[in-house]
Design a protein around this motif. Sequence first.
Motif, PDB file in Angstrom:
ATOM      1  N   ALA A 191     -49.332  -5.253 -33.740  1.00 23.54           N
ATOM      2  CA  ALA A 191     -49.626  -4.961 -32.167  1.00 23.54           C
ATOM      3  C   ALA A 191     -50.464  -3.927 -32.092  1.00 23.54           C
ATOM      4  O   ALA A 191     -50.055  -2.866 -32.249  1.00 23.54           O
ATOM      5  CB  ALA A 191     -48.438  -5.178 -31.352  1.00 23.54           C
ATOM      6  N   ALA A 192     -51.688  -4.192 -31.174  1.00 27.40           N
ATOM      7  CA  ALA A 192     -52.522  -3.152 -31.362  1.00 27.40           C
ATOM      8  C   ALA A 192     -52.131  -2.075 -30.328  1.00 27.40           C
ATOM      9  O   ALA A 192     -51.316  -2.215 -29.399  1.00 27.40           O
ATOM     10  CB  ALA A 192     -54.087  -3.616 -30.714  1.00 27.40           C
ATOM     11  N   TRP A 193     -52.496  -0.676 -30.362  1.00 29.93           N
ATOM     12  CA  TRP A 193     -52.023   0.382 -29.398  1.00 29.93           C
ATOM     13  C   TRP A 193     -52.474   0.231 -28.114  1.00 29.93           C
ATOM     14  O   TRP A 193     -51.679   0.607 -27.432  1.00 29.93           O
ATOM     15  CB  TRP A 193     -52.828   1.607 -30.307  1.00 29.93           C
ATOM     16  N   THR A 194     -53.545  -0.343 -28.077  1.00 30.45           N
ATOM     17  CA  THR A 194     -53.788  -0.573 -26.384  1.00 30.45           C
ATOM     18  C   THR A 194     -52.989  -1.600 -25.761  1.00 30.45           C
ATOM     19  O   THR A 194     -52.738  -1.452 -24.426  1.00 30.45           O
ATOM     20  CB  THR A 194     -55.147  -1.422 -26.471  1.00 30.45           C
ATOM     21  N   LEU A 195     -52.347  -2.372 -26.543  1.00 30.67           N
ATOM     22  CA  LEU A 195     -51.169  -3.399 -25.813  1.00 30.67           C
ATOM     23  C   LEU A 195     -50.077  -2.478 -25.275  1.00 30.67           C
ATOM     24  O   LEU A 195     -49.372  -2.926 -23.946  1.00 30.67           O
ATOM     25  CB  LEU A 195     -50.781  -4.477 -26.822  1.00 30.67           C
ATOM     26  N   TYR A 196     -49.744  -1.540 -25.665  1.00 29.40           N
ATOM     27  CA  TYR A 196     -48.616  -0.564 -25.399  1.00 29.40           C
ATOM     28  C   TYR A 196     -49.070   0.180 -24.268  1.00 29.40           C
ATOM     29  O   TYR A 196     -48.120   0.529 -23.411  1.00 29.40           O
ATOM     30  CB  TYR A 196     -48.103   0.415 -26.162  1.00 29.40           C
ATOM     31  N   GLN A 197     -50.450   0.443 -23.978  1.00 34.51           N
ATOM     32  CA  GLN A 197     -50.789   1.039 -22.745  1.00 34.51           C
ATOM     33  C   GLN A 197     -50.730   0.070 -21.466  1.00 34.51           C
ATOM     34  O   GLN A 197     -50.821   0.793 -20.503  1.00 34.51           O
ATOM     35  CB  GLN A 197     -52.276   1.113 -22.872  1.00 34.51           C
ATOM     36  N   HIS A 198     -50.546  -1.213 -21.690  1.00 30.48           N
ATOM     37  CA  HIS A 198     -50.365  -1.726 -20.600  1.00 30.48           C
ATOM     38  C   HIS A 198     -49.111  -2.825 -20.558  1.00 30.48           C
ATOM     39  O   HIS A 198     -49.051  -3.655 -19.857  1.00 30.48           O
ATOM     40  CB  HIS A 198     -51.458  -3.124 -20.710  1.00 30.48           C
ATOM     41  N   ASN A 199     -48.231  -2.034 -21.495  1.00 31.18           N
ATOM     42  CA  ASN A 199     -46.838  -2.787 -21.412  1.00 31.18           C
ATOM     43  C   ASN A 199     -46.821  -4.390 -21.870  1.00 31.18           C
ATOM     44  O   ASN A 199     -45.927  -5.044 -21.151  1.00 31.18           O
ATOM     45  CB  ASN A 199     -46.050  -2.567 -20.115  1.00 31.18           C
ATOM     46  N   VAL A 200     -47.767  -4.798 -22.611  1.00 31.31           N
ATOM     47  CA  VAL A 200     -47.748  -6.244 -23.070  1.00 31.31           C
ATOM     48  C   VAL A 200     -46.756  -6.385 -23.766  1.00 31.31           C
ATOM     49  O   VAL A 200     -45.932  -7.634 -23.642  1.00 31.31           O
ATOM     50  CB  VAL A 200     -49.142  -6.380 -23.727  1.00 31.31           C
TER      51      VAL A 200
END
Length: 507
Positions: free
Chosen positions: A205-214
């Motif tokens: 899971a890419a780091w960016t997904l956690y920035q958007h609570n995906v």
Amino acid sequence: MKKASIKILVFAALVLVGCTKEENLEISQPDSEILNKEPLTPQQVNAQIDQALADKGSFDWKEATSHTLWSAVYHGDNMVSVGFGITANDYDRSRSPENGPIQHELLQIIAQSEGKPANEILLSSDATLNTMDVLVVKQETIIAIRNYQFMRYVEPGNYKYFAYADGNRQRGAESTSSSGGSGCGFEASTLNAADYTTITPNAKAAWTLYQHNVPSAWTYSTGQGITIGIVDTGTSPSQTLLGSNFNDGLSTGRSIQKFGTYVDSIWPWVTTTDGPNDQCGHGTSMASAAAAPRNDNGLPVGVAYNANLITYRAASNVVLDGASEQNGVKNAFTALANNSNVKIISMSMGHVFSVGKISDAIKYAYSKGKLIFCAGGTSTSFTTFVGVIFPASMAETVAVTGIKEGAGFIKCDDCHSGSKIDFTVVMQRASGKTVPVVSYYDNQSDYVGGSSVATATTAGIGALVWAKYPSWTRDQVLARMRQSANFYPNKNPEFGYGNINALLAVQ
């Protein structure tokens, strides 16, 4: 009742005109323009476009003189794109019974001015939209077309603006970490362990997904039952996670379909496409970011990992410069518009100014209820010259751009921003690393950046919301996405509503 009567009279008049012999047509004379028989050079045409972009942030061929327009046609294989109709938004043939007589009359005007039969003038006539491509040599013909009462737009059909751009200022609508201005690249990268989290069954899971609570949003929705259309450079035939293994790991019960609308030919009369397969790499990256499977192969997962995908090879690269790319995109949008299963369309390609036939196709898709996401623009040296690119600049699309990780809102190094941006995605780290995706070749991964990946990511979030609320309309889905974002109910002048909180959006 009065309006209906007027329309009937107009249609009757057109039917009569359509039956008129060509030699009896009256062609509008260029009374108000002085004909300059010497065409401008491409550099002179570009200079006028650049000036308009610098002064107003936009350019439209309607604003150009007939001499400038004819010069661009001259340098673009004499191809002209014509949009016709009773009103400015009369783009849909199915809702426009007058289109047949109008097109017939217009072809007669062009044929008479050019001194050629109509069958030597007409290159193509769109079956869905009120638009056609014709061959025009004379400047007088350009003026006659522009003076026609049912003309919506007349544009160069194959003028390649970027081909004549300054050598030290190449402009790209999009770029990736592995490509430069064309957005193309086939490289693979070993992912930095800090840039992903391993999740079941063995996906990254890419780091960016956690920035958007995906990842938290996946508890509520994974995109099941929603179909996303990707208009791009196609999908790799060598990446099985976007092929035979699209249902892998925790991704089940979904489908991927691949089509091609791009015609790789310099000859305008050729209509055979070169197929659905990505020959650039960009489209593969976008499909991955939106909906790559939650796999067990140790590779990056997409946002909506249980959504269906329909991918189109609509262009050779991300810069929609010329007839092949523009017709390819137009045809992809109309096909997706007519597919009732498609809810969302994502395109991470564009141009620095509007293209009438693409605009028509997007309006047509919008009229069918599609939620359309487009990239705000990415370029290495052109960012300050123009704001949000076309078609993200259209009211019918949702414009997305990328920002850097950290406090505040700072656009990514190569990303465009402006008042027409709707959402942002955090896609660039302090290290300079961008977003991990599945690469062109099997069992490989790569990084991709810019407003391209921001757009595909947002399309995936849209699929999560729509899957959670399948009875909702496009406008309801978009409203929920806005309500979950940073700046709602206001818009930031450069970054729109900001970052979407996917968890809030699906709760």
